[in-house]
Enzyme design. Structure first.
Site, PDB file in Angstrom:
ATOM      1  N   LYS A  35      -4.242 -13.743  -5.337  1.00  0.00           N
ATOM      2  CA  LYS A  35      -2.865 -13.491  -4.877  1.00  0.00           C
ATOM      3  C   LYS A  35      -2.843 -12.218  -4.027  1.00  0.00           C
ATOM      4  O   LYS A  35      -3.814 -11.447  -4.025  1.00  0.00           O
ATOM      5  CB  LYS A  35      -1.942 -13.360  -6.084  1.00  0.00           C
ATOM      6  CG  LYS A  35      -2.290 -12.198  -7.005  1.00  0.00           C
ATOM      7  CD  LYS A  35      -1.547 -12.285  -8.325  1.00  0.00           C
ATOM      8  CE  LYS A  35      -1.936 -11.139  -9.238  1.00  0.00           C
ATOM      9  NZ  LYS A  35      -1.417 -11.329 -10.606  1.00  0.00           N
ATOM     10  N   ARG A 130       7.970 -11.645 -19.473  1.00  0.00           N
ATOM     11  CA  ARG A 130       8.162 -11.731 -18.034  1.00  0.00           C
ATOM     12  C   ARG A 130       8.418 -13.208 -17.722  1.00  0.00           C
ATOM     13  O   ARG A 130       9.545 -13.637 -17.696  1.00  0.00           O
ATOM     14  CB  ARG A 130       6.925 -11.160 -17.326  1.00  0.00           C
ATOM     15  CG  ARG A 130       7.220 -10.504 -16.014  1.00  0.00           C
ATOM     16  CD  ARG A 130       5.998  -9.808 -15.444  1.00  0.00           C
ATOM     17  NE  ARG A 130       4.809 -10.662 -15.421  1.00  0.00           N
ATOM     18  CZ  ARG A 130       3.657 -10.322 -14.864  1.00  0.00           C
ATOM     19  NH1 ARG A 130       3.521  -9.136 -14.292  1.00  0.00           N
ATOM     20  NH2 ARG A 130       2.635 -11.141 -14.865  1.00  0.00           N
ATOM     21  N   TYR A 256       1.926  18.945   7.363  1.00  0.00           N
ATOM     22  CA  TYR A 256       3.370  19.025   7.120  1.00  0.00           C
ATOM     23  C   TYR A 256       3.664  19.775   5.830  1.00  0.00           C
ATOM     24  O   TYR A 256       3.016  19.549   4.803  1.00  0.00           O
ATOM     25  CB  TYR A 256       3.962  17.621   7.007  1.00  0.00           C
ATOM     26  CG  TYR A 256       4.014  16.869   8.323  1.00  0.00           C
ATOM     27  CD1 TYR A 256       4.811  17.325   9.377  1.00  0.00           C
ATOM     28  CD2 TYR A 256       3.280  15.705   8.495  1.00  0.00           C
ATOM     29  CE1 TYR A 256       4.863  16.637  10.582  1.00  0.00           C
ATOM     30  CE2 TYR A 256       3.328  14.997   9.698  1.00  0.00           C
ATOM     31  CZ  TYR A 256       4.134  15.474  10.735  1.00  0.00           C
ATOM     32  OH  TYR A 256       4.180  14.793  11.916  1.00  0.00           O
ATOM     33  N   MET A 304       1.140  10.202   8.536  1.00  0.00           N
ATOM     34  CA  MET A 304       1.194   8.762   8.803  1.00  0.00           C
ATOM     35  C   MET A 304      -0.154   8.197   9.256  1.00  0.00           C
ATOM     36  O   MET A 304      -0.587   7.139   8.795  1.00  0.00           O
ATOM     37  CB  MET A 304       2.270   8.466   9.860  1.00  0.00           C
ATOM     38  CG  MET A 304       2.495   6.985  10.072  1.00  0.00           C
ATOM     39  SD  MET A 304       3.658   6.620  11.384  1.00  0.00           S
ATOM     40  CE  MET A 304       5.203   7.134  10.664  1.00  0.00           C
TER      41      MET A 304
HETATM   42  C1  LIG Z   1      -2.579 -11.274 -11.448  1.00  0.00           C
HETATM   43  C2  LIG Z   1      -2.742 -12.156 -12.587  1.00  0.00           C
HETATM   44  C3  LIG Z   1      -3.978 -12.254 -13.234  1.00  0.00           C
HETATM   45  C4  LIG Z   1      -5.170 -11.394 -12.883  1.00  0.00           C
HETATM   46  O1  LIG Z   1      -5.061 -10.140 -13.506  1.00  0.00           O
HETATM   47  P1  LIG Z   1      -6.203  -9.031 -13.345  1.00  0.00           P
HETATM   48  O2  LIG Z   1      -5.725  -7.922 -14.203  1.00  0.00           O
HETATM   49  O3  LIG Z   1      -6.205  -8.641 -11.897  1.00  0.00           O
HETATM   50  O4  LIG Z   1      -7.478  -9.636 -13.766  1.00  0.00           O
HETATM   51  C5  LIG Z   1      -4.102 -13.183 -14.254  1.00  0.00           C
HETATM   52  N1  LIG Z   1      -3.053 -13.961 -14.628  1.00  0.00           N
HETATM   53  C6  LIG Z   1      -1.853 -13.876 -14.026  1.00  0.00           C
HETATM   54  C7  LIG Z   1      -0.736 -14.747 -14.490  1.00  0.00           C
HETATM   55  C8  LIG Z   1      -1.650 -12.966 -12.994  1.00  0.00           C
HETATM   56  O5  LIG Z   1      -0.456 -12.889 -12.408  1.00  0.00           O
END
Ligand SMILES: *Cc1c(COP(=O)(O)O)cnc(C)c1O
Length: 364
Positions: A35, A130, A256, A304
């Site tokens: 992701k 969640r 800065y 930046m």
């Molecule tokens: C992002 C995610 C993972 C992976 O988690 P890591 O800590 O990066 O290994 C696993 N399961 C779900 C549902 C996630 O959203």
């Protein structure tokens, strides 16, 4: 010549880390979690290093399309499931498996017109609060799904909130087991932290693990164990060059706000990397950085497009020399992204995901 900042993605390190996770959970299949554009590394850039996984898990339908375009024909799992009715058409077209975590997703499935039933992962909220059905609602959700002709096999999943700390996974494990034990189907519970810390337990690793951060070489429990402890190698090196140098006299300030003032004569190096590249602006003076593979520190505020580094004790440095913000220097010295993250009060996850679109990314 383009600006000398680039992220190098290390294909061998990705392979190594994936192998390392498989060692911890040898009996189980691995979802490579990609992701957020593969945690900032780029889907196309990590694909080769991670194609040894059993499947890819992500959230975004465009990224799922990208994976298919890259030629991946194996399983793809949508970790948050579908967001609207027509997403199911894409699931059918691209053969995507998807998580079902609330009632409206079952409604959508029941209206979906397809000849080919879909693989789903029914998610239980076992304590993270969640996503997912409450343990009490899980059974009726399963029964409803199981009755739909649109649904093929139902797998079961949950997600740990505290696999990375001393609290651990025990309470969520027992909630999950208690409310799912009598259902058939494959199970998926563990993230990176659960695999590394609890991988010896079969009820944790189950049928599928879902690993993200550790594949990218960052330790999921950095305060307790570093990446070297887990034998993980950085999958990304963020490298740039010195584009300027300034002599400072005692009393001169840098950048800065003048937040760093020299107490003696010294030289600062100006690096082509700033917060518009994803380097954290809140990284304070003293954050670690490598110049020609030698560890030194940042000075003053990150701006930046630039940041400043201390060149004291590095007398032979010249403009154009290499600076490694995290990962490994060309000469091999390591600076773990977790160390930079800790200095900036955050975690490796955030830094890698924040890599800006303007930074060139190449795989080696
Ligand atoms: C992002 C995610 C993972 C992976 O988690 P890591 O800590 O990066 O290994 C696993 N399961 C779900 C549902 C996630 O959203």
């Amino acid at each position: 010549m383009p600006r000398p900042l680039q992220a190098v993605i290390h294909t061998q390190a990705l392979r190594h880390n994936l192998g390392r996770l498989r060692q911890s959970a040898p009996q189980t299949r691995v979802w490579a979690v990609v992701k957020a554009n593969a945690y900032g590394h780029g889907l196309a850039q990590v694909f080769d290093g991670l194609r040894g996984a059993d499947g890819f898990a992500l959230l975004d339908l465009n990224e799922a399309q990208t994976l298919r375009d890259l030629g991946w024909r194996g399983p793809v799992l949508l970790l948050e499931g579908v967001f609207e009715q027509r997403d199911l058409e894409l699931c059918s077209r691209l053969d995507l498996w998807h998580v079902v975590h609330h009632e409206a997703q079952i409604d959508m499935l029941s209206k979906h017109k397809t000849q080919v039933p879909q693989r789903v992962f029914l998610k239980m909220n076992s304590g993270m609060n969640r996503l997912g059905f409450t343990p009490q609602a899980f059974r009726s959700a399963w029964v409803r799904l199981n009755a739909l002709p649109q649904v093929d096999e139902i797998s079961l999943m949950t997600h740990f909130a505290r696999a990375d700390d001393a609290h651990g996974v025990e309470d969520q494990l027992s909630v999950f087991a208690q409310h799912s034990n009598d259902f058939p189907g494959e199970r998926s519970l563990a993230n990176s932290a659960a695999v590394l810390r609890h991988g010896a337990r079969e009820d944790v690793t189950a049928d599928w693990v879902r690993t993200g951060i550790a594949m990218y070489g960052s330790s999921p429990d950095h305060g307790l164990h570093d990446a070297a402890h887990w034998d993980l190698r950085p999958a990304m090196s963020l490298r740039s060059r010195l584009v300027g140098m300034q002599p400072l006299k005692a009393g001169d300030s840098v950048g800065y706000g003048g937040t760093f003032t020299a107490t003696q004569d010294m030289t600062v190096g100006i690096v082509a990397c700033g917060y518009a590249d994803g380097y954290p602006r809140h990284a304070p003076t003293g954050s670690p950085v490598l110049v020609n593979g030698v560890r030194t520190r940042t000075l003053g505020r990150v701006s930046m497009d630039m940041l400043c580094v201390d060149l004291s004790g590095l007398p032979s440095v010249v403009i154009g020399d290499e600076v490694t913000l995290w990962g490994c220097a060309s000469s091999g010295e390591l600076l773990c992204i977790d160390e930079v993250a800790a200095a900036a009060g955050t975690v490796g996850y955030e830094l890698m995901c924040a890599l800006a679109a303007r930074v060139a990314v190449t795989a080696d």
